[in-house]
Design a protein around this motif. Sequence first.
Motif, PDB file in Angstrom:
ATOM      1  N   THR A  68      16.939  -8.030   6.785  1.00  0.00           N
ATOM      2  CA  THR A  68      15.947  -8.262   6.446  1.00  0.00           C
ATOM      3  C   THR A  68      14.643  -7.689   5.234  1.00  0.00           C
ATOM      4  O   THR A  68      14.202  -7.060   5.895  1.00  0.00           O
ATOM      5  CB  THR A  68      15.613  -9.014   7.210  1.00  0.00           C
ATOM      6  N   ILE A  69      14.857  -8.772   4.662  1.00  0.00           N
ATOM      7  CA  ILE A  69      13.544  -8.473   3.563  1.00  0.00           C
ATOM      8  C   ILE A  69      12.980  -9.123   3.033  1.00  0.00           C
ATOM      9  O   ILE A  69      12.648  -9.993   3.681  1.00  0.00           O
ATOM     10  CB  ILE A  69      14.215  -8.044   2.024  1.00  0.00           C
ATOM     11  N   SER A  70      11.106  -8.157   3.211  1.00  0.00           N
ATOM     12  CA  SER A  70      10.744  -9.306   3.495  1.00  0.00           C
ATOM     13  C   SER A  70       8.893  -8.549   2.472  1.00  0.00           C
ATOM     14  O   SER A  70       9.303  -7.243   2.256  1.00  0.00           O
ATOM     15  CB  SER A  70       9.765  -9.033   4.327  1.00  0.00           C
ATOM     16  N   ARG A  71       7.419  -9.238   1.723  1.00  0.00           N
ATOM     17  CA  ARG A  71       6.633  -8.262   0.950  1.00  0.00           C
ATOM     18  C   ARG A  71       5.818  -8.882   1.815  1.00  0.00           C
ATOM     19  O   ARG A  71       4.975  -9.759   2.649  1.00  0.00           O
ATOM     20  CB  ARG A  71       7.387  -9.330   0.083  1.00  0.00           C
ATOM     21  N   ASP A  72       4.697  -8.140   1.641  1.00  0.00           N
ATOM     22  CA  ASP A  72       3.399  -8.056   1.668  1.00  0.00           C
ATOM     23  C   ASP A  72       2.850  -8.123   0.082  1.00  0.00           C
ATOM     24  O   ASP A  72       2.648  -7.166  -0.254  1.00  0.00           O
ATOM     25  CB  ASP A  72       2.909  -6.857   2.517  1.00  0.00           C
ATOM     26  N   ASN A  73       2.255  -9.569   0.168  1.00  0.00           N
ATOM     27  CA  ASN A  73       1.907  -9.555  -1.770  1.00  0.00           C
ATOM     28  C   ASN A  73       0.590  -8.786  -1.440  1.00  0.00           C
ATOM     29  O   ASN A  73       0.166  -8.499  -2.570  1.00  0.00           O
ATOM     30  CB  ASN A  73       1.426 -10.953  -1.722  1.00  0.00           C
ATOM     31  N   ALA A  74      -0.298  -9.003  -0.165  1.00  0.00           N
ATOM     32  CA  ALA A  74      -1.801  -8.407  -0.374  1.00  0.00           C
ATOM     33  C   ALA A  74      -1.493  -6.579  -0.233  1.00  0.00           C
ATOM     34  O   ALA A  74      -2.733  -6.398  -0.618  1.00  0.00           O
ATOM     35  CB  ALA A  74      -2.305  -8.312   1.126  1.00  0.00           C
ATOM     36  N   LYS A  75       0.016  -6.136  -0.100  1.00  0.00           N
ATOM     37  CA  LYS A  75      -0.473  -5.043  -0.108  1.00  0.00           C
ATOM     38  C   LYS A  75       0.665  -4.625  -1.529  1.00  0.00           C
ATOM     39  O   LYS A  75       1.087  -2.969  -2.163  1.00  0.00           O
ATOM     40  CB  LYS A  75      -0.202  -3.652   0.489  1.00  0.00           C
ATOM     41  N   ASN A  76       1.332  -5.275  -2.174  1.00  0.00           N
ATOM     42  CA  ASN A  76       1.747  -5.818  -3.248  1.00  0.00           C
ATOM     43  C   ASN A  76       3.171  -4.496  -2.790  1.00  0.00           C
ATOM     44  O   ASN A  76       3.245  -3.387  -3.819  1.00  0.00           O
ATOM     45  CB  ASN A  76       1.328  -4.724  -4.201  1.00  0.00           C
ATOM     46  N   THR A  77       4.031  -4.530  -1.400  1.00  0.00           N
ATOM     47  CA  THR A  77       5.042  -3.627  -0.929  1.00  0.00           C
ATOM     48  C   THR A  77       5.872  -4.535  -0.628  1.00  0.00           C
ATOM     49  O   THR A  77       6.023  -6.014  -0.338  1.00  0.00           O
ATOM     50  CB  THR A  77       4.285  -3.062   0.861  1.00  0.00           C
ATOM     51  N   VAL A  78       7.155  -4.447  -0.879  1.00  0.00           N
ATOM     52  CA  VAL A  78       8.664  -4.921  -0.190  1.00  0.00           C
ATOM     53  C   VAL A  78       9.249  -3.675   0.653  1.00  0.00           C
ATOM     54  O   VAL A  78       8.882  -2.579   0.566  1.00  0.00           O
ATOM     55  CB  VAL A  78       9.533  -5.284  -1.621  1.00  0.00           C
TER      56      VAL A  78
END
Length: 122
Positions: A68-78
Motif C-alpha cells: 500500500t502506497i500512501s502520503r503525508d502531505n504535511a511531512k512531504n513524505t511518501v
Amino acid sequence: QVQVVESGGGLVQAGGSLRLSCAASDSTFVINAMGWYRQAPGKQRELVAGFRSGGSTNYADSVKGRFTISRDNAKNTVYLQMNSLKPDDTGVYYCNLDGMTHYGLGPRHEYWGQGTQVTVSS
C-alpha cells in the motif's frame, strides 16, 4: 538540488512486513507524482507502486493486495507499506519524485533516491 531520502529497508522473513519512507530534502518541494521502483539482481528496474499526477495510485500486479502506497502531505513524505513479503520481493527499492520546488512555482523535475535494500528470506 533536491535530495531524496529513503529509509526503512532491511532483512525480513517471508510473510513479514516492512515500511519504506521517502522524503524530499527541500521543504518547498511539491510532489506532483511519485513511484517506488525495485531492481532485483540481474533484472531491470520495475515500477512497484506509485501516485499519478492527480492522486490516483497504481500497483504492479505482483504486489496488489500486499503493498500500500500512501502520503503525508504535511511531512512531504511518501510511504510504501509492504505486507506478506515474499522472497521475490527482494531487491533495491528506489523512490522517484516528480515535482516542483518553491511551493510548486519552480520548474518541474524528477529526482531519484539512492535506494534501500529489501531482503526477504525464505
